[in-house]
Design a protein around this motif. Structure first.
Motif: not given
Length: 146
Positions: A17-19, A15, A55, A21-23
């Protein structure tokens, strides 16, 4: 009692941004999962969808909810690394018949293996129907996106 174990669809590698968890789901992952869920709609009786807060899982859960009409709720125990396969099966038992749990490997693959009695390939977007009874769990069917 039948429950459903769902691995999130194919996700982007990174991702912006957000590492992790944001994928998000890729366009291909979204399309393939949506097609699979639609093709299985007649075989599934989904009453509720519990999802990892990550996500890609949330997006997969929303696609499943759109096909089945079931409500979606986040469940922290479904986050990547939060539980093992046995804990997921126990969570499904407590959640009740018709619950779909949307999460990640290796936890989902562990839960499916426990139900099947042997390891199974649980690719992104796979849906497994599992019967939970007094004697434990039994894999009824397992379908992956084409």
């Amino acid at each position: 009692m039948i429950v459903y174990l769902v691995r999130h669809g194919k996700a982007e590698e990174h991702a912006a941004r957000g590492g992790d968890a944001a994928r998000a789901l890729t366009a291909e992952g979204r399309a393939r999962f949506e097609a699979l869920a639609a093709s299985l709609a007649g075989r599934m009786n989904v009453a509720r969808v519990a999802t990892s807060p990550l996500r890609r899982a949330r997006q997969t859960a929303e696609l499943l909810a759109r096909v089945t009409g079931a409500p979606v709720a986040e469940e922290a125990a479904l986050a990547s690394g939060a539980s093992d396969g046995r804990a997921l099966l126990e969570l499904a038992r407590r959640a009740g018949a018709g619950t779909a749990l949307v999460g990640h490997n290796p936890e989902l693959a562990q839960a499916v293996a426990l139900a099947a009695g042997e390891e199974q390939k649980v690719k992104p977007g796979t849906i497994a129907a599992v019967e939970l009874g007094a004697r434990g769990a039994r894999l009824v069917w397992l379908e992956a996106p084409g």
